[in-house]
Structures are given as C-alpha cells and as structure tokens.
Design a protein around this motif. Structure first.
Motif, mmCIF file in Angstrom:
data_model
loop_
_atom_site.group_PDB
_atom_site.id
_atom_site.type_symbol
_atom_site.label_atom_id
_atom_site.label_comp_id
_atom_site.label_asym_id
_atom_site.label_seq_id
_atom_site.Cartn_x
_atom_site.Cartn_y
_atom_site.Cartn_z
ATOM 1 N N LYS A 297 11.696 -41.907 -15.483
ATOM 2 C CA LYS A 297 11.456 -41.284 -14.127
ATOM 3 C C LYS A 297 11.777 -41.661 -13.462
ATOM 4 O O LYS A 297 11.472 -41.214 -12.000
ATOM 5 C CB LYS A 297 10.279 -40.211 -14.426
ATOM 6 C CG LYS A 297 10.003 -39.288 -15.543
ATOM 7 C CD LYS A 297 9.890 -38.421 -15.831
ATOM 8 C CE LYS A 297 9.908 -37.024 -16.382
ATOM 9 N NZ LYS A 297 8.136 -36.522 -16.881
ATOM 10 N N GLY A 298 11.292 -43.181 -12.961
ATOM 11 C CA GLY A 298 11.089 -44.200 -12.185
ATOM 12 C C GLY A 298 9.604 -43.625 -11.099
ATOM 13 O O GLY A 298 8.959 -43.235 -11.630
ATOM 14 N N GLY A 299 8.805 -44.932 -11.120
ATOM 15 C CA GLY A 299 8.225 -44.985 -10.352
ATOM 16 C C GLY A 299 6.938 -43.842 -9.215
ATOM 17 O O GLY A 299 6.856 -43.567 -8.964
ATOM 18 N N HIS A 300 8.637 -44.380 -8.117
ATOM 19 C CA HIS A 300 8.257 -43.306 -6.753
ATOM 20 C C HIS A 300 8.462 -41.909 -7.755
ATOM 21 O O HIS A 300 7.980 -40.687 -6.711
ATOM 22 C CB HIS A 300 9.432 -43.784 -5.814
ATOM 23 C CG HIS A 300 9.832 -43.320 -4.593
ATOM 24 N ND1 HIS A 300 8.496 -43.579 -3.272
ATOM 25 C CD2 HIS A 300 10.046 -42.034 -4.073
ATOM 26 C CE1 HIS A 300 8.078 -42.345 -2.874
ATOM 27 N NE2 HIS A 300 9.868 -41.516 -3.291
ATOM 28 N N PRO B 11 1.634 -45.052 -19.873
ATOM 29 C CA PRO B 11 2.401 -46.105 -19.975
ATOM 30 C C PRO B 11 1.669 -47.018 -18.643
ATOM 31 O O PRO B 11 2.108 -48.447 -19.714
ATOM 32 C CB PRO B 11 3.506 -45.757 -18.741
ATOM 33 C CG PRO B 11 3.644 -44.421 -18.857
ATOM 34 C CD PRO B 11 1.995 -44.246 -19.160
ATOM 35 N N LEU B 12 0.994 -47.154 -17.887
ATOM 36 C CA LEU B 12 -0.791 -48.339 -17.736
ATOM 37 C C LEU B 12 -1.180 -48.616 -18.371
ATOM 38 O O LEU B 12 -2.181 -49.886 -17.897
ATOM 39 C CB LEU B 12 -0.708 -47.779 -16.126
ATOM 40 C CG LEU B 12 0.158 -46.770 -15.044
ATOM 41 C CD1 LEU B 12 -1.509 -46.287 -14.156
ATOM 42 C CD2 LEU B 12 0.333 -48.171 -14.507
ATOM 43 N N GLU C 196 2.411 -47.543 -8.587
ATOM 44 C CA GLU C 196 4.080 -47.403 -8.025
ATOM 45 C C GLU C 196 4.475 -48.526 -8.823
ATOM 46 O O GLU C 196 5.716 -48.147 -9.160
ATOM 47 C CB GLU C 196 4.486 -47.049 -6.591
ATOM 48 C CG GLU C 196 5.787 -46.018 -6.870
ATOM 49 C CD GLU C 196 6.138 -45.651 -4.927
ATOM 50 O OE1 GLU C 196 7.023 -45.510 -5.364
ATOM 51 O OE2 GLU C 196 5.632 -45.492 -4.658
ATOM 52 N N VAL C 197 4.255 -49.213 -8.196
ATOM 53 C CA VAL C 197 5.095 -50.650 -8.468
ATOM 54 C C VAL C 197 5.696 -50.845 -9.910
ATOM 55 O O VAL C 197 6.248 -51.315 -10.741
ATOM 56 C CB VAL C 197 4.735 -51.928 -8.263
ATOM 57 C CG1 VAL C 197 2.976 -52.467 -8.298
ATOM 58 C CG2 VAL C 197 5.964 -52.743 -8.202
ATOM 59 N N TYR C 198 4.087 -50.936 -10.874
ATOM 60 C CA TYR C 198 3.587 -50.566 -12.203
ATOM 61 C C TYR C 198 4.999 -50.047 -13.229
ATOM 62 O O TYR C 198 4.949 -50.330 -14.100
ATOM 63 C CB TYR C 198 2.716 -50.808 -13.151
ATOM 64 C CG TYR C 198 1.504 -51.943 -12.279
ATOM 65 C CD1 TYR C 198 1.725 -52.819 -12.803
ATOM 66 C CD2 TYR C 198 0.964 -51.913 -10.785
ATOM 67 C CE1 TYR C 198 0.963 -54.583 -12.376
ATOM 68 C CE2 TYR C 198 0.238 -52.976 -10.878
ATOM 69 C CZ TYR C 198 0.042 -53.678 -11.383
ATOM 70 O OH TYR C 198 -0.644 -54.987 -10.729
#
Length: 180
Positions: A73-76, A128-129, A65-67
C-alpha cells in the motif's frame, strides 16, 4: 500504565503494550455495573487513547514512513490512512467526552473505530516493521515516543490536520499550549 518499562522496550513492543492496555480497559468496562465508577474510568481511557494517537503522529508515523515505502500500500498511504482513522476515532471520543455521563451506545461507537484502527495498524504497519527496524532504532523511537507524551495533548482533537506533514506540528502546538 504501559509506558513504565519503555527503556527496555522497542517501539513495536511499546505500542503493542499500549494497544493491549486499551483493549483490556474496554474489557474491564464491561464488568462495571456502577455508572459512577464507569464514567471516570472511561474518561481516563479517552485521555489515554487520545495521548497514544498524538504520540504516534509526533514521534512514530513520521519516522517509520520511509521503512514502509516498499509495502503493497506504500508508506505514505499507510501513514495517511492511520492519521485519517485517528481523526475518525477522535470524533467519537470527543462526542463521548462531551456527554455529561458516558453511555454504552457512544462507548461502542468509539470502540468500533478503535478496534478497527488497532487491527489495521498492527497488521499493516507494525508487523512489516518487525523485520525492518533494528534494535537500536526501535529503542530510539521508543524513547522519542515516550518523550512526545510530555508535550502531546491527552484530549481528542478531530480538527487536527489529516495531512501527515502537518499533523505532527498541530499536535505539538496544541499539546504544548494545553500543558503550559
């Protein structure tokens, strides 16, 4: 199955290989004419898909999530949405698993939910990761993902929390109880 070479696979390739197995199994279902062969194969697939999702919720989503915080859209939100889709899929998988004999109508409902989720996860989270996780982090996450399979449930649990903070513990508690 897809986790045999996990020691050399990073988390992204490991998850993608499990996604490929899920898709390939569905394609194989289409070639089976005998319901007595189809039914146990689908039930094995339900267990595989359920276990995969639970491993993600225990050992992948909370760690990545932090990455994803700078994504559009935001990690959370991405993780919360992924868990929500897991619950929707598990609802269909549970209905399918509770049938005395699996039916194509219910298989198609589950597949529709699964394919939608896999496509979104691959595009919005895994892609994205690729540029954000170094090799060692990928290997560590892959090892944790495989380890989570030792205590995660392989049954659909649509009743688990949709909350990203609570879902991992739900998974661990129920999976541990089922396996011990």
């Amino acid at each position: 199955m897809a986790t045999n070479n996990s020691e050399s696979l990073g988390i992204i390739d490991l998850i993608l290989s499990e996604h490929k197995y899920m898709r390939d199994e569905y394609e194989h279902f289409k070639s089976i004419d005998d319901d007595s062969e189809l039914d146990p194969r689908v039930r094995k697939w339900i267990a595989y898909v359920s276990l995969h999702g639970h491993k993600e919720e225990i050992a992948f989503y909370p760690k990545v999530e932090v990455y994803l915080k700078d994504e559009k859209k935001g990690g959370h939100h991405l993780i919360e949405h992924g868990i929500k889709e897991h619950r929707e899929l598990e609802t269909e998988l549970k209905k399918l698993s509770e049938q005395p004999t699996v039916t194509w109508k219910q298989i198609r409902k589950a597949i529709q939910k699964l394919m939608h989720h896999l496509d979104e996860e691959e595009t919005d989270i895994l892609k994205p990761l690729e540029t954000k996780l170094d090799r060692q982090t990928q290997l560590d996450l892959a090892r944790q993902f495989v380890e989570a399979g030792r205590y995660a449930s392989n049954k659909p649990h649509p009743e688990f929390s949709k909350d990203p903070e609570k879902a991992p513990q739900d998974n661990v508690n129920v999976g541990f109880a089922e396996k011990h």
